[in-house]
Design a protein around this motif. Structure first.
Motif, PDB file in Angstrom:
ATOM      1  N   LEU A  69       0.825  -1.205   0.000  1.00  0.00           N
ATOM      2  CA  LEU A  69       0.000   0.000   0.000  1.00  0.00           C
ATOM      3  C   LEU A  69       0.863   1.261   0.000  1.00  0.00           C
ATOM      4  CD1 LEU A  69      -2.903  -0.930   2.453  1.00  0.00           C
ATOM      5  CD2 LEU A  69      -2.841  -1.087  -0.043  1.00  0.00           C
ATOM      6  N   ALA A  70       1.965   1.221   0.757  1.00  0.00           N
ATOM      7  CA  ALA A  70       2.875   2.375   0.778  1.00  0.00           C
ATOM      8  C   ALA A  70       3.468   2.615  -0.607  1.00  0.00           C
ATOM      9  CB  ALA A  70       3.977   2.143   1.804  1.00  0.00           C
ATOM     10  N   ASP A  71       3.765   1.545  -1.340  1.00  0.00           N
ATOM     11  CA  ASP A  71       4.325   1.676  -2.683  1.00  0.00           C
ATOM     12  C   ASP A  71       3.291   2.184  -3.684  1.00  0.00           C
ATOM     13  OD1 ASP A  71       6.836   0.854  -1.920  1.00  0.00           O
ATOM     14  OD2 ASP A  71       6.490  -1.254  -2.440  1.00  0.00           O
ATOM     15  N   GLU A  72       2.025   1.754  -3.529  1.00  0.00           N
ATOM     16  CA  GLU A  72       0.983   2.078  -4.496  1.00  0.00           C
ATOM     17  C   GLU A  72       0.389   3.470  -4.310  1.00  0.00           C
ATOM     18  OE1 GLU A  72      -2.010  -0.911  -4.190  1.00  0.00           O
ATOM     19  OE2 GLU A  72      -0.739  -2.508  -5.016  1.00  0.00           O
ATOM     20  N   THR A  73       0.468   4.001  -3.118  1.00  0.00           N
ATOM     21  CA  THR A  73      -0.206   5.260  -2.810  1.00  0.00           C
ATOM     22  C   THR A  73       0.569   6.458  -3.351  1.00  0.00           C
ATOM     23  OG1 THR A  73      -1.113   4.294  -0.778  1.00  0.00           O
ATOM     24  CG2 THR A  73      -1.113   6.700  -0.945  1.00  0.00           C
ATOM     25  N   PRO A  74      -0.099   7.391  -4.024  1.00  0.00           N
ATOM     26  CA  PRO A  74       0.573   8.624  -4.471  1.00  0.00           C
ATOM     27  C   PRO A  74       0.834   9.557  -3.282  1.00  0.00           C
ATOM     28  CG  PRO A  74      -1.466   8.197  -5.717  1.00  0.00           C
ATOM     29  CD  PRO A  74      -1.487   7.323  -4.514  1.00  0.00           C
ATOM     30  N   PHE A  75       2.042  10.058  -3.173  1.00  0.00           N
ATOM     31  CA  PHE A  75       2.405  11.014  -2.130  1.00  0.00           C
ATOM     32  C   PHE A  75       2.991  12.260  -2.792  1.00  0.00           C
ATOM     33  CE2 PHE A  75       2.652   6.872  -0.064  1.00  0.00           C
ATOM     34  CZ  PHE A  75       1.943   7.094   1.106  1.00  0.00           C
ATOM     35  N   GLN A  76       3.008  13.355  -2.031  1.00  0.00           N
ATOM     36  CA  GLN A  76       3.602  14.598  -2.503  1.00  0.00           C
ATOM     37  C   GLN A  76       4.443  15.212  -1.389  1.00  0.00           C
ATOM     38  OE1 GLN A  76       0.292  17.036  -3.654  1.00  0.00           O
ATOM     39  NE2 GLN A  76      -0.051  15.945  -5.578  1.00  0.00           N
ATOM     40  N   SER A  77       5.284  16.135  -1.785  1.00  0.00           N
ATOM     41  CA  SER A  77       6.105  16.867  -0.818  1.00  0.00           C
ATOM     42  C   SER A  77       5.460  18.210  -0.507  1.00  0.00           C
ATOM     43  CB  SER A  77       7.513  17.113  -1.376  1.00  0.00           C
ATOM     44  OG  SER A  77       8.162  15.905  -1.678  1.00  0.00           O
ATOM     45  N   ASN A  78       5.654  18.667   0.715  1.00  0.00           N
ATOM     46  CA  ASN A  78       5.293  20.038   1.079  1.00  0.00           C
ATOM     47  C   ASN A  78       6.225  20.491   2.195  1.00  0.00           C
ATOM     48  OD1 ASN A  78       4.291  18.806   3.382  1.00  0.00           O
ATOM     49  ND2 ASN A  78       2.160  19.375   3.035  1.00  0.00           N
ATOM     50  N   MET A  79       5.898  21.576   2.861  1.00  0.00           N
ATOM     51  CA  MET A  79       6.784  22.142   3.869  1.00  0.00           C
ATOM     52  C   MET A  79       6.975  21.214   5.079  1.00  0.00           C
ATOM     53  SD  MET A  79       4.214  25.034   5.489  1.00  0.00           S
ATOM     54  CE  MET A  79       5.364  25.488   6.779  1.00  0.00           C
ATOM     55  N   ARG A  80       6.098  20.235   5.247  1.00  0.00           N
ATOM     56  CA  ARG A  80       6.187  19.371   6.426  1.00  0.00           C
ATOM     57  C   ARG A  80       6.983  18.100   6.185  1.00  0.00           C
ATOM     58  NH1 ARG A  80       1.579  22.162   6.752  1.00  0.00           N
ATOM     59  NH2 ARG A  80       1.274  23.242   8.748  1.00  0.00           N
ATOM     60  N   ALA A  81       6.986  17.609   4.964  1.00  0.00           N
ATOM     61  CA  ALA A  81       7.710  16.361   4.697  1.00  0.00           C
ATOM     62  C   ALA A  81       7.818  16.135   3.193  1.00  0.00           C
ATOM     63  CB  ALA A  81       7.004  15.176   5.352  1.00  0.00           C
ATOM     64  N   SER A  82       8.777  15.307   2.810  1.00  0.00           N
ATOM     65  CA  SER A  82       8.934  14.936   1.398  1.00  0.00           C
ATOM     66  C   SER A  82       8.033  13.745   1.077  1.00  0.00           C
ATOM     67  CB  SER A  82      10.384  14.558   1.118  1.00  0.00           C
ATOM     68  OG  SER A  82      10.720  13.355   1.803  1.00  0.00           O
ATOM     69  N   ASP A  83       7.812  13.527  -0.212  1.00  0.00           N
ATOM     70  CA  ASP A  83       7.023  12.366  -0.604  1.00  0.00           C
ATOM     71  C   ASP A  83       7.715  11.073  -0.203  1.00  0.00           C
ATOM     72  OD1 ASP A  83       9.069  12.688  -2.440  1.00  0.00           O
ATOM     73  OD2 ASP A  83       7.852  12.188  -4.180  1.00  0.00           O
ATOM     74  N   ALA A  84       9.040  11.025  -0.278  1.00  0.00           N
ATOM     75  CA  ALA A  84       9.785   9.813   0.105  1.00  0.00           C
ATOM     76  C   ALA A  84       9.610   9.507   1.587  1.00  0.00           C
ATOM     77  CB  ALA A  84      11.258   9.975  -0.238  1.00  0.00           C
ATOM     78  N   PHE A  85       9.655  10.540   2.413  1.00  0.00           N
ATOM     79  CA  PHE A  85       9.474  10.320   3.848  1.00  0.00           C
ATOM     80  C   PHE A  85       8.060   9.840   4.146  1.00  0.00           C
ATOM     81  CE2 PHE A  85       8.324  11.895   8.131  1.00  0.00           C
ATOM     82  CZ  PHE A  85       9.234  11.159   8.868  1.00  0.00           C
ATOM     83  N   ARG A  86       7.066  10.438   3.476  1.00  0.00           N
ATOM     84  CA  ARG A  86       5.684  10.006   3.688  1.00  0.00           C
ATOM     85  C   ARG A  86       5.495   8.546   3.264  1.00  0.00           C
ATOM     86  NH1 ARG A  86       4.194  15.704   2.621  1.00  0.00           N
ATOM     87  NH2 ARG A  86       2.835  16.332   4.363  1.00  0.00           N
ATOM     88  N   ARG A  87       6.113   8.146   2.173  1.00  0.00           N
ATOM     89  CA  ARG A  87       5.989   6.757   1.716  1.00  0.00           C
ATOM     90  C   ARG A  87       6.575   5.797   2.744  1.00  0.00           C
ATOM     91  NH1 ARG A  87       4.544   5.421  -3.022  1.00  0.00           N
ATOM     92  NH2 ARG A  87       5.081   7.475  -3.864  1.00  0.00           N
ATOM     93  N   HIS A  88       7.751   6.123   3.252  1.00  0.00           N
ATOM     94  CA  HIS A  88       8.367   5.288   4.289  1.00  0.00           C
ATOM     95  C   HIS A  88       7.485   5.258   5.540  1.00  0.00           C
ATOM     96  CE1 HIS A  88      11.347   3.558   6.989  1.00  0.00           C
ATOM     97  NE2 HIS A  88      11.132   4.580   7.815  1.00  0.00           N
ATOM     98  N   LEU A  89       6.986   6.423   5.932  1.00  0.00           N
ATOM     99  CA  LEU A  89       6.167   6.534   7.134  1.00  0.00           C
ATOM    100  C   LEU A  89       4.872   5.741   6.996  1.00  0.00           C
ATOM    101  CD1 LEU A  89       6.178   7.982   9.877  1.00  0.00           C
ATOM    102  CD2 LEU A  89       4.979   9.886   8.775  1.00  0.00           C
TER     103      LEU A  89
END
Length: 253
Positions: A217-237
């Motif tokens: 699910l972490a791999d499949e979900t689209p994430f984005q970066s903003n002032m709070r976190a990067s998309d890579a960090f959100r995916r790992h999280l």
């Protein structure tokens, strides 16, 4: 800042709906996000006199009026007993108590905000919205609908005993979330919700609650970066929080 020319305390939903069809008019909730905008409002529509500020319980469901505050939901014993404190856990870190005493569930849900803890939590439940003209719509369908000038009258949560977990990560306790996760196993239906991506929450129906599912699910979900976190960090999280939520539910079984 928002500038309001006239406040209209309506006497019926029909009156509110008719007024709301004009683009320069606006329905008021708790005014907490609206006041941060920069717009002129000809008529601010006040629903506070319509009795929509109560949580009612029947044999089949809880009915939550659109003017119910987040604090009322946070403290409601029956509703939180049904979902093992899921809604309490989702709401208790939203800004502060004073804020939650004003913010309404109608404003929180109808806004379909990408950062919403509230939307993430309700998507994990067997929940619906009642729209004045649009009728009763599953929450999972409502989040995909184009915004219009209908009125969200209430949120309905069907009674479906099960196991639930909610987790979020914040850079500081009362800040907007970096990521939110809600998981449920209710009536044989397993759900996982990932919110604050920072887009609107994504709902998945899953077959298993294990490490492989969390990683997929972490791999499949689209994430984005903003002032709070990067998309890579959100995916790992996402993988980490889903794994913890799955383990929490398995510990309750």
């Amino acid at each position: 800042m928002i500038k309001i020319r006239e406040l209209v305390k309506v006497e019926s939903l029909e009156e509110a709906w008719e007024l709301n069809q004009k683009r320069t008019n606006k329905i008021l909730g708790g005014m907490l996000w609206l006041r941060l905008g920069n717009r002129n409002v000809q008529k601010a529509i006040d629903l506070s006199g319509l009795g929509l500020d109560e949580i009612e319980e029947t044999e089949e469901a809880f009915s939550i009026g659109c003017m119910v505050t987040l604090r009322q939901i946070e403290l409601h014993e029956g509703l939180n007993a049904l979902c093992e404190g899921l809604l309490h856990d989702a709401i208790c870190d939203i800004v502060g108590t004073q804020f939650r005493n004003l913010a309404t569930v109608g404003g929180s849900i109808f806004g379909r905000f990408g950062f919403s803890d509230v939307m993430t939590a309700f998507l994990a439940l067997d929940s619906y919205v009642e729209l004045y003209k649009g009728g009763i719509v599953p929450m999972s369908e409502f989040v995909k609908m184009k915004r219009d000038n209908d009125i969200l009258v209430r949120v309905i949560v069907k009674k479906c005993p099960g196991h639930f977990a909610y987790l979020s990560h914040r850079n500081t306790r009362t800040d907007f979330p970096v990521l939110t996760v809600a998981v449920s196993d209710c009536g044989g239906v397993k759900k996982a919700v990932i919110g604050a991506r920072p887009g609107i929450a994504k709902l998945y129906e899953i077959e298993r609650m294990d490490k492989e599912t969390a990683e997929r699910l972490a791999d499949e979900t689209p994430f984005q970066s903003n002032m709070r976190a990067s998309d890579a960090f959100r995916r790992h999280l996402a993988g980490v929080l889903l794994g913890r939520a799955f383990a929490e539910i398995q510990g309750k079984e």
